[in-house]
Structure formats: structure tokens, C-alpha cells
Design a protein around this motif. Sequence first.
Motif, mmCIF file in Angstrom:
data_model
loop_
_atom_site.group_PDB
_atom_site.id
_atom_site.type_symbol
_atom_site.label_atom_id
_atom_site.label_comp_id
_atom_site.label_asym_id
_atom_site.label_seq_id
_atom_site.Cartn_x
_atom_site.Cartn_y
_atom_site.Cartn_z
ATOM 1 N N LEU A 14 0.858 -1.184 0.000
ATOM 2 C CA LEU A 14 0.000 0.000 0.000
ATOM 3 C C LEU A 14 0.887 1.224 0.000
ATOM 4 O O LEU A 14 1.784 1.343 0.837
ATOM 5 N N LYS A 15 0.639 2.126 -0.970
ATOM 6 C CA LYS A 15 1.426 3.354 -0.993
ATOM 7 C C LYS A 15 0.522 4.536 -1.320
ATOM 8 O O LYS A 15 -0.450 4.399 -2.065
ATOM 9 N N GLY A 52 -0.637 -4.090 18.301
ATOM 10 C CA GLY A 52 -0.926 -5.368 18.953
ATOM 11 C C GLY A 52 -1.844 -6.268 18.150
ATOM 12 O O GLY A 52 -2.217 -7.344 18.606
ATOM 13 N N GLY A 53 -2.235 -5.821 16.950
ATOM 14 C CA GLY A 53 -3.092 -6.637 16.102
ATOM 15 C C GLY A 53 -4.580 -6.442 16.321
ATOM 16 O O GLY A 53 -5.398 -7.111 15.704
ATOM 17 N N PRO A 99 -3.179 3.569 12.154
ATOM 18 C CA PRO A 99 -2.913 2.131 12.145
ATOM 19 C C PRO A 99 -1.421 1.822 12.040
ATOM 20 O O PRO A 99 -0.656 2.601 11.480
ATOM 21 N N ALA A 100 -1.050 0.683 12.581
ATOM 22 C CA ALA A 100 0.312 0.176 12.400
ATOM 23 C C ALA A 100 0.372 -0.713 11.161
ATOM 24 O O ALA A 100 1.353 -0.720 10.435
ATOM 25 N N ARG A 101 -0.715 -1.472 10.932
ATOM 26 C CA ARG A 101 -0.746 -2.435 9.839
ATOM 27 C C ARG A 101 -2.123 -2.488 9.201
ATOM 28 O O ARG A 101 -3.103 -2.058 9.771
ATOM 29 N N LEU A 102 -2.148 -3.088 8.008
ATOM 30 C CA LEU A 102 -3.409 -3.385 7.331
ATOM 31 C C LEU A 102 -3.510 -4.883 7.161
ATOM 32 O O LEU A 102 -2.508 -5.550 6.880
ATOM 33 N N ALA A 117 1.292 -0.123 7.466
ATOM 34 C CA ALA A 117 0.503 1.024 7.015
ATOM 35 C C ALA A 117 1.417 2.216 6.767
ATOM 36 O O ALA A 117 2.304 2.485 7.575
ATOM 37 N N PRO A 118 1.220 2.936 5.647
ATOM 38 C CA PRO A 118 2.010 4.144 5.435
ATOM 39 C C PRO A 118 1.655 5.183 6.498
ATOM 40 O O PRO A 118 0.515 5.240 6.951
#
Length: 138
Positions: A14-15, A52-53, A99-102, A117-118
Motif C-alpha cells: 500500500l502506498k 498489537g493486532g 494504524p500500524a498495519r493493514l 501502514a504508510p
Amino acid sequence: MGSDCTTGVLKAGLKPTGQEMNSKYFDLTLTNTTGGTCALKGYPGLSLTDGGGERIGKPATRSNNGSAQRVVLKAGQSAHAVVQTPDRGVTDGKCWAKPARLKVYPPDNTAALTVAAPGSLEVCGDSFTVGPFTTRAL
């Protein structure tokens, strides 16, 4: 025929692709990591998670931009989907935690890929949409 690209043979990315009309846009990619060919059709499932998910907010809703088409991916090729959220300050609504992640669920798959996540991704006004996969970035 639906999707035969499975989570195990794909890599997500993702960018940011820019801002326009008070929205931020991102290019979500799924890349075929095999030496062969596979196909997918439809929309990804997309959720945001913290370090932490734990899920942040709601999963992305499907946009009406374009129609789902079958995308054939040769080795190393990517399918693209547009992710959109309003800019901070445009909406009255509060913004979600960054967010930390997707988590990305390829079409017709129940297993997710995880991607960082960007830093510019922030969902505001409870508006978080994703379009169908296409052959090139919009």
C-alpha cells in the motif's frame, strides 16, 4: 470464474498516491509471487490494526468506482485497488487511531495478508473505502 490467486501466492502493498478534492488516495497492490499465472476478480477485504493486532474502526466499505473485472496476473505482476479516506479537517467526524498495519483479504479468500501502514494513512469521518481490483493504478 472467480479468483484462483490465493493468499499464499500473493504479496500485498500500500502506498500513497496523492490528495485530490479533500480526499487521500492510496494504491493497494496484490502481487503474484509465483512463477505461474493466476487471476482474481472483485474487491479486497481491508481492515486496519494497531501494533498489537487489534482492529481499528470498521473494515473498508466497497466504493462504486468502476466495476469488478477479471485481472490475470503473470509472474511478478500486480493488481491495483484504490483506497480512499477524507482528509483530516474536511469532516466533522473524529479520526481513528493511526494504524500500524493493514489486513488485506484477497477476493474469495478467508486468509489475510498483513502489510505495514504508510504513515499518511489516517481514517477520518468514519469514511474508509476500497475499489475493485484493476490491471493498473488509477
